[in-house]
Motif scaffolding. Structure first.
Motif, PDB file in Angstrom:
ATOM      1  N   GLY A   1       0.820  -1.206   0.000  1.00  0.00           N
ATOM      2  CA  GLY A   1       0.000   0.000   0.000  1.00  0.00           C
ATOM      3  C   GLY A   1       0.854   1.256   0.000  1.00  0.00           C
ATOM      4  O   GLY A   1       2.057   1.213   0.294  1.00  0.00           O
ATOM      5  N   TYR A   2       0.225   2.368  -0.357  1.00  0.00           N
ATOM      6  CA  TYR A   2       0.883   3.676  -0.390  1.00  0.00           C
ATOM      7  C   TYR A   2       0.189   4.586   0.603  1.00  0.00           C
ATOM      8  O   TYR A   2      -1.041   4.686   0.631  1.00  0.00           O
ATOM      9  N   GLY A   3       0.982   5.229   1.467  1.00  0.00           N
ATOM     10  CA  GLY A   3       0.388   6.076   2.492  1.00  0.00           C
ATOM     11  C   GLY A   3       1.266   7.251   2.845  1.00  0.00           C
ATOM     12  O   GLY A   3       2.343   7.468   2.254  1.00  0.00           O
ATOM     13  N   LEU A   4       0.808   8.013   3.826  1.00  0.00           N
ATOM     14  CA  LEU A   4       1.507   9.193   4.309  1.00  0.00           C
ATOM     15  C   LEU A   4       1.817   9.041   5.791  1.00  0.00           C
ATOM     16  O   LEU A   4       1.006   8.523   6.562  1.00  0.00           O
TER      17      LEU A   4
ATOM     18  N   ALA B   1       5.981  10.520   2.195  1.00  0.00           N
ATOM     19  CA  ALA B   1       5.287   9.461   1.461  1.00  0.00           C
ATOM     20  C   ALA B   1       6.036   8.146   1.667  1.00  0.00           C
ATOM     21  O   ALA B   1       7.263   8.089   1.564  1.00  0.00           O
ATOM     22  N   VAL B   2       5.293   7.092   1.955  1.00  0.00           N
ATOM     23  CA  VAL B   2       5.901   5.808   2.302  1.00  0.00           C
ATOM     24  C   VAL B   2       5.180   4.695   1.559  1.00  0.00           C
ATOM     25  O   VAL B   2       4.032   4.835   1.126  1.00  0.00           O
ATOM     26  N   MET B   3       5.884   3.578   1.424  1.00  0.00           N
ATOM     27  CA  MET B   3       5.303   2.333   0.948  1.00  0.00           C
ATOM     28  C   MET B   3       5.156   1.400   2.137  1.00  0.00           C
ATOM     29  O   MET B   3       6.086   1.246   2.939  1.00  0.00           O
ATOM     30  N   VAL B   4       4.005   0.788   2.246  1.00  0.00           N
ATOM     31  CA  VAL B   4       3.688  -0.089   3.365  1.00  0.00           C
ATOM     32  C   VAL B   4       3.543  -1.509   2.833  1.00  0.00           C
ATOM     33  O   VAL B   4       2.802  -1.740   1.864  1.00  0.00           O
TER      34      VAL B   4
ATOM     35  N   GLY C   1       8.478   2.074   4.668  1.00  0.00           N
ATOM     36  CA  GLY C   1       9.718   2.590   4.097  1.00  0.00           C
ATOM     37  C   GLY C   1       9.481   3.884   3.336  1.00  0.00           C
ATOM     38  O   GLY C   1       8.480   4.018   2.621  1.00  0.00           O
ATOM     39  N   ALA C   2      10.372   4.853   3.492  1.00  0.00           N
ATOM     40  CA  ALA C   2      10.215   6.154   2.845  1.00  0.00           C
ATOM     41  C   ALA C   2      10.456   6.034   1.348  1.00  0.00           C
ATOM     42  O   ALA C   2      11.308   5.270   0.889  1.00  0.00           O
ATOM     43  N   MET C   3       9.701   6.826   0.577  1.00  0.00           N
ATOM     44  CA  MET C   3       9.842   6.854  -0.883  1.00  0.00           C
ATOM     45  C   MET C   3      10.642   8.057  -1.373  1.00  0.00           C
ATOM     46  O   MET C   3      11.364   7.959  -2.357  1.00  0.00           O
TER      47      MET C   3
ATOM     48  N   GLY D   1       9.325   9.183  15.144  1.00  0.00           N
ATOM     49  CA  GLY D   1       8.243   9.962  15.721  1.00  0.00           C
ATOM     50  C   GLY D   1       7.035  10.125  14.825  1.00  0.00           C
ATOM     51  O   GLY D   1       6.069  10.793  15.209  1.00  0.00           O
ATOM     52  N   GLY D   2       7.049   9.519  13.625  1.00  0.00           N
ATOM     53  CA  GLY D   2       5.940   9.678  12.695  1.00  0.00           C
ATOM     54  C   GLY D   2       4.811   8.705  12.957  1.00  0.00           C
ATOM     55  O   GLY D   2       4.971   7.667  13.611  1.00  0.00           O
ATOM     56  N   THR D   3       3.645   9.055  12.418  1.00  0.00           N
ATOM     57  CA  THR D   3       2.449   8.222  12.532  1.00  0.00           C
ATOM     58  C   THR D   3       1.901   7.967  11.140  1.00  0.00           C
ATOM     59  O   THR D   3       1.689   8.903  10.360  1.00  0.00           O
ATOM     60  N   LEU D   4       1.679   6.707  10.833  1.00  0.00           N
ATOM     61  CA  LEU D   4       1.121   6.337   9.541  1.00  0.00           C
ATOM     62  C   LEU D   4      -0.382   6.561   9.549  1.00  0.00           C
ATOM     63  O   LEU D   4      -1.086   6.106  10.453  1.00  0.00           O
ATOM     64  N   LEU D   5      -0.869   7.268   8.536  1.00  0.00           N
ATOM     65  CA  LEU D   5      -2.308   7.470   8.385  1.00  0.00           C
ATOM     66  C   LEU D   5      -2.946   6.243   7.739  1.00  0.00           C
ATOM     67  O   LEU D   5      -2.244   5.347   7.245  1.00  0.00           O
ATOM     68  N   VAL D   6      -4.261   6.200   7.756  1.00  0.00           N
ATOM     69  CA  VAL D   6      -4.991   5.034   7.252  1.00  0.00           C
ATOM     70  C   VAL D   6      -4.545   4.702   5.839  1.00  0.00           C
ATOM     71  O   VAL D   6      -4.635   5.520   4.930  1.00  0.00           O
ATOM     72  N   THR D   7      -4.027   3.464   5.680  1.00  0.00           N
ATOM     73  CA  THR D   7      -3.477   3.026   4.394  1.00  0.00           C
ATOM     74  C   THR D   7      -4.074   1.685   4.012  1.00  0.00           C
ATOM     75  O   THR D   7      -3.862   0.692   4.718  1.00  0.00           O
ATOM     76  N   PRO D   8      -4.828   1.604   2.923  1.00  0.00           N
ATOM     77  CA  PRO D   8      -5.333   0.300   2.464  1.00  0.00           C
ATOM     78  C   PRO D   8      -4.194  -0.540   1.895  1.00  0.00           C
ATOM     79  O   PRO D   8      -3.326  -0.041   1.167  1.00  0.00           O
ATOM     80  N   LEU D   9      -4.192  -1.809   2.224  1.00  0.00           N
ATOM     81  CA  LEU D   9      -3.189  -2.742   1.732  1.00  0.00           C
ATOM     82  C   LEU D   9      -3.844  -3.658   0.703  1.00  0.00           C
ATOM     83  O   LEU D   9      -4.840  -4.327   1.002  1.00  0.00           O
ATOM     84  N   LEU D  10      -3.270  -3.680  -0.490  1.00  0.00           N
ATOM     85  CA  LEU D  10      -3.851  -4.405  -1.605  1.00  0.00           C
ATOM     86  C   LEU D  10      -3.103  -5.705  -1.853  1.00  0.00           C
ATOM     87  O   LEU D  10      -1.892  -5.819  -1.595  1.00  0.00           O
TER      88      LEU D  10
END
Length: 387
Positions: free
Chosen positions: A61-64, A108-111, A130-132, A140-149
């Protein structure tokens, strides 16, 4: 005096009996203290095969990631971060089109995650982040809601949560320190399974067992062990990587217990003679079935060492001379003529091969060249795999 002389033989005989008893007890205890012969070459069928259909699936998935302390993506080098942030805020009713954004606190990160077999809806799985872009750290970051496909494009899990980063980075005007990888992290139990993969193992009339290391002999041994346990010709090796197991009529619906009995059976996996060589690190791994034919080996290197020791020629005072540098070269040649020629008879084992090469003083790098030369001569009965 008579009483003493009559008691000595009795005491002597009792001492002999006691010593014999202790010796007999020691002999009886020795087999118990010795280690039992371990089944080093045997392995469980559970560790040799995999049940077809019982497998994990990869998710992506792709998230922030938000909440970074100025270590996120820059606006110029990561335009996709700005686009993602703009699209997310617009879906939440915030219009920022045309505004000047600063995304140093966003990355922007890949999950990625692995969906285990038979993962039920609502269970939690671990995810890796992982950072893109050019983010410096995700600490210290927090991953926002990220759908995993999945591979089919369907959403199977949703990830969110604070990121645990093992590395860190710190910098100043004159120096910087980086330990580990601060641009990658992990969220334990950070994703919730939303969709289950439907697969009914209990309804299968035939179960396919796939060997992790395909081999004809190993497949036949697996089938023979299963037939012996089930007392019938129910398993058949169809190819080097597959064993078909026909579920008995009386075990339909009880496949879990059937597989539990089969997984604990032990067999001796067979393997081909192979030599794995890693030229970058000099690591050599040889299987126990490696054999060589009669061959003579001599190892020696020609070493030429050239040492330059220039000398300075200083003229005498008031002689109107010039200071000159006189070259002086020292050349040493070492052909290592003391190395011996070793003859290895036909059919030597791995241990004898290694001992013979070590006796010649051969290092790992030279041993790689020797093994390749033996293979080129047709005397090495094994495959050489260079990684």
């Amino acid at each position: 005096m008579l009483s003493k002389t009559t008691r000595r033989p009795f005491a002597f005989r009792s001492g002999i009996r006691r010593a014999c008893a202790l010796a007999l007890a020691a002999l009886l205890l020795v087999p118990a203290t010795l280690p039992a012969p371990a089944l080093a070459a045997s392995a469980r069928i559970k560790d040799v095969v995999e049940v077809e259909g019982v497998r994990a699936n990869m998710l992506i998935g792709y998230g922030l990631v938000v909440g970074l302390n100025g270590t996120g993506d820059s606006l110029n080098n990561s335009p996709f971060t700005e686009q993602s942030l703009t699209g997310m805020l617009e879906r939440m009713g915030v219009n920022i089109r045309g505004a000047n954004l600063r995304t140093k606190n966003v990355a922007a990160v890949m999950v990625t995650a692995t969906l285990p077999a038979y993962a039920a809806q609502g269970t939690h799985i671990d995810v890796t982040v992982g950072a893109m872009g050019d983010a410096k750290s995700l600490l210290g970051g927090t991953l926002l809601v990220t759908p995993l496909l999945g591979a089919d494009g369907e959403v199977y899990a949703v990830a969110q949560g604070p990121i645990a980063v093992s590395g860190f980075a710190a910098s100043g005007q004159g120096a910087s320190v980086t330990r580990g990888v601060p641009t990658a992290g992990r969220i334990a139990s950070g994703a919730v399974v939303e969709r289950e993969i439907q697969f009914s193992l209990a309804e299968l009339p035939v179960i396919r067992l796939s060997l992790r290391n395909p081999d004809f002999t190993t497949a036949q041994r697996v089938a023979a062990a299963i037939n012996t346990q089930l007392r019938g010709q129910l398993a058949q090796a169809t190819d080097p990587s597959s064993v078909l197991l026909r579920v008995p009529d009386g075990r339909r619906g009880d496949v879990v217990r059937l597989m539990t009995e089969i997984e604990q059976l032990r067999i001796t996996p067979d393997q081909i003679a192979r030599v794995v060589v890693d030229e970058k690190s000099g690591v050599i791994v040889m299987g126990e079935n490696v054999r060589i034919s009669t061959v003579a080996i001599a190892q020696g290197n020609l070493t030429i060492r050239i040492t330059e020791t220039p000398q300075v020629s200083q003229p005498g005072p008031f002689s109107d001379g010039q200071t000159a540098v006189v070259p002086r070269t020292d050349i040493q040649v070492d052909d290592q003529s003391n190395n011996r020629l070793a003859v290895m008879p036909s059919g030597v084992t791995l241990q004898e091969l290694v001992q013979s090469l070590n006796a010649l003083g051969v290092g790992p790098r030279d041993m790689i060249a020797i093994l390749q030369s033996i293979k080129a001569a047709g005397a090495l009965q094994a495959d050489i795999e260079v990684i």
